[in-house]
Design a protein around this motif. Sequence first.
Motif, PDB file in Angstrom:
ATOM      1  N   ASP A 129       0.807  -1.229   0.000  1.00  0.00           N
ATOM      2  CA  ASP A 129       0.000   0.000   0.000  1.00  0.00           C
ATOM      3  C   ASP A 129       0.842   1.282   0.000  1.00  0.00           C
ATOM      4  O   ASP A 129       0.298   2.372   0.188  1.00  0.00           O
ATOM      5  N   VAL A 130       2.152   1.170  -0.217  1.00  0.00           N
ATOM      6  CA  VAL A 130       3.007   2.347  -0.410  1.00  0.00           C
ATOM      7  C   VAL A 130       3.399   2.381  -1.881  1.00  0.00           C
ATOM      8  O   VAL A 130       3.953   1.413  -2.400  1.00  0.00           O
ATOM      9  N   GLN A 131       3.087   3.476  -2.551  1.00  0.00           N
ATOM     10  CA  GLN A 131       3.317   3.572  -3.986  1.00  0.00           C
ATOM     11  C   GLN A 131       4.436   4.558  -4.295  1.00  0.00           C
ATOM     12  O   GLN A 131       4.720   5.468  -3.506  1.00  0.00           O
ATOM     13  N   PRO A 132       5.065   4.403  -5.454  1.00  0.00           N
ATOM     14  CA  PRO A 132       6.026   5.409  -5.896  1.00  0.00           C
ATOM     15  C   PRO A 132       5.366   6.779  -6.012  1.00  0.00           C
ATOM     16  O   PRO A 132       4.135   6.897  -6.069  1.00  0.00           O
ATOM     17  N   ASP A 133       6.177   7.817  -6.065  1.00  0.00           N
ATOM     18  CA  ASP A 133       5.693   9.174  -6.263  1.00  0.00           C
ATOM     19  C   ASP A 133       5.501   9.384  -7.762  1.00  0.00           C
ATOM     20  O   ASP A 133       6.406   9.838  -8.462  1.00  0.00           O
ATOM     21  N   TYR A 134       4.315   9.049  -8.249  1.00  0.00           N
ATOM     22  CA  TYR A 134       4.081   9.080  -9.693  1.00  0.00           C
ATOM     23  C   TYR A 134       4.142  10.493 -10.266  1.00  0.00           C
ATOM     24  O   TYR A 134       4.566  10.681 -11.417  1.00  0.00           O
ATOM     25  N   ASP A 135       3.750  11.484  -9.507  1.00  0.00           N
ATOM     26  CA  ASP A 135       3.852  12.865  -9.992  1.00  0.00           C
ATOM     27  C   ASP A 135       5.314  13.244 -10.218  1.00  0.00           C
ATOM     28  O   ASP A 135       5.663  13.866 -11.232  1.00  0.00           O
ATOM     29  N   ALA A 136       6.177  12.870  -9.280  1.00  0.00           N
ATOM     30  CA  ALA A 136       7.595  13.185  -9.419  1.00  0.00           C
ATOM     31  C   ALA A 136       8.217  12.391 -10.567  1.00  0.00           C
ATOM     32  O   ALA A 136       9.055  12.919 -11.314  1.00  0.00           O
ATOM     33  N   ILE A 137       7.809  11.134 -10.743  1.00  0.00           N
ATOM     34  CA  ILE A 137       8.303  10.348 -11.875  1.00  0.00           C
ATOM     35  C   ILE A 137       7.905  11.022 -13.187  1.00  0.00           C
ATOM     36  O   ILE A 137       8.721  11.162 -14.113  1.00  0.00           O
ATOM     37  N   GLY A 138       6.659  11.457 -13.275  1.00  0.00           N
ATOM     38  CA  GLY A 138       6.199  12.129 -14.484  1.00  0.00           C
ATOM     39  C   GLY A 138       6.984  13.394 -14.774  1.00  0.00           C
ATOM     40  O   GLY A 138       7.314  13.687 -15.936  1.00  0.00           O
ATOM     41  N   ALA A 139       7.311  14.144 -13.734  1.00  0.00           N
ATOM     42  CA  ALA A 139       8.087  15.369 -13.926  1.00  0.00           C
ATOM     43  C   ALA A 139       9.488  15.060 -14.455  1.00  0.00           C
ATOM     44  O   ALA A 139       9.997  15.763 -15.342  1.00  0.00           O
ATOM     45  N   VAL A 140      10.116  13.997 -13.929  1.00  0.00           N
ATOM     46  CA  VAL A 140      11.430  13.609 -14.423  1.00  0.00           C
ATOM     47  C   VAL A 140      11.348  13.195 -15.884  1.00  0.00           C
ATOM     48  O   VAL A 140      12.189  13.588 -16.714  1.00  0.00           O
ATOM     49  N   MET A 141      10.338  12.421 -16.217  1.00  0.00           N
ATOM     50  CA  MET A 141      10.198  11.961 -17.595  1.00  0.00           C
ATOM     51  C   MET A 141       9.974  13.120 -18.558  1.00  0.00           C
ATOM     52  O   MET A 141      10.555  13.173 -19.644  1.00  0.00           O
ATOM     53  N   GLN A 142       9.129  14.045 -18.155  1.00  0.00           N
ATOM     54  CA  GLN A 142       8.875  15.200 -19.021  1.00  0.00           C
ATOM     55  C   GLN A 142      10.148  16.003 -19.253  1.00  0.00           C
ATOM     56  O   GLN A 142      10.380  16.533 -20.342  1.00  0.00           O
ATOM     57  N   ALA A 143      10.976  16.095 -18.236  1.00  0.00           N
ATOM     58  CA  ALA A 143      12.201  16.880 -18.352  1.00  0.00           C
ATOM     59  C   ALA A 143      13.287  16.155 -19.130  1.00  0.00           C
ATOM     60  O   ALA A 143      14.062  16.790 -19.856  1.00  0.00           O
ATOM     61  N   ALA A 144      13.350  14.827 -19.006  1.00  0.00           N
ATOM     62  CA  ALA A 144      14.510  14.095 -19.513  1.00  0.00           C
ATOM     63  C   ALA A 144      14.282  13.424 -20.857  1.00  0.00           C
ATOM     64  O   ALA A 144      15.227  13.269 -21.636  1.00  0.00           O
ATOM     65  N   LEU A 145      13.056  12.984 -21.143  1.00  0.00           N
ATOM     66  CA  LEU A 145      12.822  12.139 -22.294  1.00  0.00           C
ATOM     67  C   LEU A 145      12.565  12.951 -23.563  1.00  0.00           C
ATOM     68  O   LEU A 145      12.042  14.066 -23.512  1.00  0.00           O
TER      69      LEU A 145
END
Length: 199
Positions: free
Chosen positions: A82-98
């Motif tokens: 019931d503990v999930q990754p920080d999907y908002d932060a993952i999305g921000a990294v992807m938007q910046a890097a990919l």
Amino acid sequence: MPATTGSVDASTATAAEEEDVLAALSLAFSADPGVRWYFPTPPTYDRYFPEFTRAYGGKAFDHGTAFYAGDYVGAALWLPPDVQPDYDAIGAVMQAALSEEQLALMDEFIDRVEKNHPSEPFWELAVLGVEPVHQRNGYGKLLVEPVLEECDREETPAYLISSNVQNLSFYIRQGFEIVDTIRFPTMPPFFPMRRDPRA
């Protein structure tokens, strides 16, 4: 949940040790085909991989489920049920890097990943890595055994996504099974894996 291999122990990482753990993981994944597809150049990798790792598995530090071996020769970030990754932060990294080409694959990739998550509560091995010069010395097993033993006691499955085909045999020896192969053009294969508790 300490463990030992030879004279090396697995220790629980505190928040103060987060940067040291992330540094160990950065070394461990420097030649990983999946990770380097995301972050192909050295500047991109150095800048964004630690951010990605923190977003994906950083909550392990808050729950006492981040571990390192010896003098940071390897580390594992486990997310409890019931503990999930920080999907908002993952999305921000992807938007910046990919690149745009990479981003175009992400929605379908994420859909496949989510489809393979266990439907019941599960432990997720978000990140496991051992520094290349120390691989194949038992440190990976040292870093997964305590949680897998807890999974067996609690009758809880474990889940991970391997981004390197060379690591599959290690995970299979720990009881994981491949549940899917996610493969898209230009992208190396990713392997969602599940381990059911052992009696």
